[in-house]
Design a protein around this motif. Sequence first.
Motif, PDB file in Angstrom:
ATOM      1  N   UNK A 297       0.828  -1.207   0.000  1.00  0.00           N
ATOM      2  CA  UNK A 297       0.000   0.000   0.000  1.00  0.00           C
ATOM      3  C   UNK A 297       0.864   1.260   0.000  1.00  0.00           C
ATOM      4  N   UNK A 298       1.964   1.243   0.756  1.00  0.00           N
ATOM      5  CA  UNK A 298       2.889   2.391   0.753  1.00  0.00           C
ATOM      6  C   UNK A 298       3.524   2.579  -0.625  1.00  0.00           C
ATOM      7  N   UNK A 299       3.860   1.477  -1.277  1.00  0.00           N
ATOM      8  CA  UNK A 299       4.453   1.546  -2.623  1.00  0.00           C
ATOM      9  C   UNK A 299       3.452   2.169  -3.606  1.00  0.00           C
ATOM     10  N   UNK A 300       2.216   1.727  -3.544  1.00  0.00           N
ATOM     11  CA  UNK A 300       1.160   2.267  -4.415  1.00  0.00           C
ATOM     12  C   UNK A 300       0.953   3.757  -4.115  1.00  0.00           C
ATOM     13  N   UNK A 301       0.956   4.114  -2.830  1.00  0.00           N
ATOM     14  CA  UNK A 301       0.770   5.523  -2.444  1.00  0.00           C
ATOM     15  C   UNK A 301       1.903   6.397  -2.993  1.00  0.00           C
ATOM     16  N   UNK A 302       3.141   5.909  -2.918  1.00  0.00           N
ATOM     17  CA  UNK A 302       4.283   6.659  -3.468  1.00  0.00           C
ATOM     18  C   UNK A 302       4.144   6.830  -4.977  1.00  0.00           C
ATOM     19  N   UNK A 303       3.700   5.769  -5.660  1.00  0.00           N
ATOM     20  CA  UNK A 303       3.494   5.868  -7.103  1.00  0.00           C
ATOM     21  C   UNK A 303       2.392   6.875  -7.433  1.00  0.00           C
ATOM     22  N   UNK A 304       1.313   6.860  -6.669  1.00  0.00           N
ATOM     23  CA  UNK A 304       0.229   7.816  -6.895  1.00  0.00           C
ATOM     24  C   UNK A 304       0.699   9.244  -6.651  1.00  0.00           C
ATOM     25  N   UNK A 305       1.528   9.428  -5.614  1.00  0.00           N
ATOM     26  CA  UNK A 305       2.076  10.756  -5.330  1.00  0.00           C
ATOM     27  C   UNK A 305       2.970  11.209  -6.496  1.00  0.00           C
ATOM     28  N   UNK A 306       3.791  10.313  -7.000  1.00  0.00           N
ATOM     29  CA  UNK A 306       4.653  10.630  -8.132  1.00  0.00           C
ATOM     30  C   UNK A 306       3.814  10.995  -9.367  1.00  0.00           C
ATOM     31  N   UNK A 307       2.748  10.238  -9.586  1.00  0.00           N
ATOM     32  CA  UNK A 307       1.844  10.498 -10.722  1.00  0.00           C
ATOM     33  C   UNK A 307       1.198  11.867 -10.561  1.00  0.00           C
ATOM     34  N   UNK A 308       0.744  12.172  -9.351  1.00  0.00           N
ATOM     35  CA  UNK A 308       0.099  13.469  -9.098  1.00  0.00           C
ATOM     36  C   UNK A 308       1.077  14.632  -9.271  1.00  0.00           C
ATOM     37  N   UNK A 309       2.339  14.407  -9.001  1.00  0.00           N
ATOM     38  CA  UNK A 309       3.353  15.452  -9.209  1.00  0.00           C
ATOM     39  C   UNK A 309       3.684  15.604 -10.696  1.00  0.00           C
ATOM     40  N   UNK A 310       3.674  14.497 -11.414  1.00  0.00           N
ATOM     41  CA  UNK A 310       4.042  14.534 -12.835  1.00  0.00           C
ATOM     42  C   UNK A 310       2.945  15.111 -13.730  1.00  0.00           C
ATOM     43  N   UNK A 311       1.695  14.912 -13.363  1.00  0.00           N
ATOM     44  CA  UNK A 311       0.604  15.372 -14.228  1.00  0.00           C
ATOM     45  C   UNK A 311       0.642  16.880 -14.493  1.00  0.00           C
ATOM     46  N   UNK A 312       0.820  17.746 -13.479  1.00  0.00           N
ATOM     47  CA  UNK A 312       0.906  19.186 -13.785  1.00  0.00           C
ATOM     48  C   UNK A 312       2.156  19.536 -14.605  1.00  0.00           C
ATOM     49  N   UNK A 313       3.250  18.813 -14.353  1.00  0.00           N
ATOM     50  CA  UNK A 313       4.466  19.047 -15.136  1.00  0.00           C
ATOM     51  C   UNK A 313       4.231  18.724 -16.610  1.00  0.00           C
ATOM     52  N   UNK A 314       3.546  17.630 -16.862  1.00  0.00           N
ATOM     53  CA  UNK A 314       3.240  17.235 -18.237  1.00  0.00           C
ATOM     54  C   UNK A 314       2.319  18.271 -18.882  1.00  0.00           C
ATOM     55  N   UNK A 315       1.323  18.720 -18.141  1.00  0.00           N
ATOM     56  CA  UNK A 315       0.395  19.722 -18.682  1.00  0.00           C
ATOM     57  C   UNK A 315       1.123  21.029 -18.978  1.00  0.00           C
ATOM     58  N   UNK A 316       2.014  21.443 -18.085  1.00  0.00           N
ATOM     59  CA  UNK A 316       2.788  22.673 -18.297  1.00  0.00           C
ATOM     60  C   UNK A 316       3.680  22.524 -19.531  1.00  0.00           C
ATOM     61  N   UNK A 317       4.339  21.385 -19.660  1.00  0.00           N
ATOM     62  CA  UNK A 317       5.200  21.139 -20.817  1.00  0.00           C
ATOM     63  C   UNK A 317       4.377  21.130 -22.103  1.00  0.00           C
ATOM     64  N   UNK A 318       3.179  20.568 -22.059  1.00  0.00           N
ATOM     65  CA  UNK A 318       2.291  20.545 -23.229  1.00  0.00           C
ATOM     66  C   UNK A 318       1.916  21.973 -23.629  1.00  0.00           C
ATOM     67  N   UNK A 319       1.557  22.786 -22.637  1.00  0.00           N
ATOM     68  CA  UNK A 319       1.179  24.171 -22.901  1.00  0.00           C
ATOM     69  C   UNK A 319       2.348  24.943 -23.507  1.00  0.00           C
ATOM     70  N   UNK A 320       3.540  24.778 -22.934  1.00  0.00           N
ATOM     71  CA  UNK A 320       4.722  25.460 -23.463  1.00  0.00           C
ATOM     72  C   UNK A 320       5.011  25.009 -24.895  1.00  0.00           C
ATOM     73  N   UNK A 321       4.829  23.730 -25.159  1.00  0.00           N
ATOM     74  CA  UNK A 321       5.049  23.206 -26.510  1.00  0.00           C
ATOM     75  C   UNK A 321       4.035  23.817 -27.478  1.00  0.00           C
ATOM     76  N   UNK A 322       2.785  23.933 -27.068  1.00  0.00           N
ATOM     77  CA  UNK A 322       1.762  24.503 -27.943  1.00  0.00           C
ATOM     78  C   UNK A 322       2.009  25.986 -28.207  1.00  0.00           C
ATOM     79  N   UNK A 323       2.435  26.723 -27.184  1.00  0.00           N
ATOM     80  CA  UNK A 323       2.762  28.144 -27.367  1.00  0.00           C
ATOM     81  C   UNK A 323       3.938  28.280 -28.334  1.00  0.00           C
ATOM     82  N   UNK A 324       4.927  27.434 -28.140  1.00  0.00           N
ATOM     83  CA  UNK A 324       6.097  27.451 -29.022  1.00  0.00           C
ATOM     84  C   UNK A 324       5.713  27.100 -30.450  1.00  0.00           C
ATOM     85  N   UNK A 325       4.798  26.159 -30.600  1.00  0.00           N
ATOM     86  CA  UNK A 325       4.338  25.776 -31.933  1.00  0.00           C
ATOM     87  C   UNK A 325       3.608  26.942 -32.600  1.00  0.00           C
ATOM     88  N   UNK A 326       2.813  27.681 -31.836  1.00  0.00           N
ATOM     89  CA  UNK A 326       2.105  28.837 -32.392  1.00  0.00           C
ATOM     90  C   UNK A 326       3.091  29.914 -32.838  1.00  0.00           C
TER      91      UNK A 326
END
Length: 149
Positions: A71-100
Amino acid sequence: MAGLQTFYKIKDLHEREKKEKQKDYQHHVEVFEDRATRLYEALKQKESAEEQFQSQLSTKSIQAMTFIQHQHYIDRLEQKINELQPEVQKARTEMQVSQQKLTDAHIQVKKYEKLIENKLENEKFERKQEENKQMDELSMNQYLNSKNR
């Protein structure tokens, strides 16, 4: 109207800007791909861990300590996923702005290419008209010279 050389210089300047924006866009694509890959791997690890745990539960009994560790391992993975999702969204936005920005730079280059093309066509048309005018004058002079004889 500005000279043809001026248009070529401006077009070259815009082409250099376009190349810089292309490099910037490529950098943002690489950052996005890196972050998205890390998110994908974390999601895959979580899915695999959950499947493995479900498999262990169905085949045999599990000690409480193993259950807690899992359960602790799953919780750490979920925490990592929750940290990565905004980073991915920010990178996507920056990529789209750069593409424009890249698209806008490409449009600017095309505008100057079209201006140069139009200027060349106008010069060609004017030369043709001047040649026709000279030919008309020559024909008229020859006609008048032949009449005077």
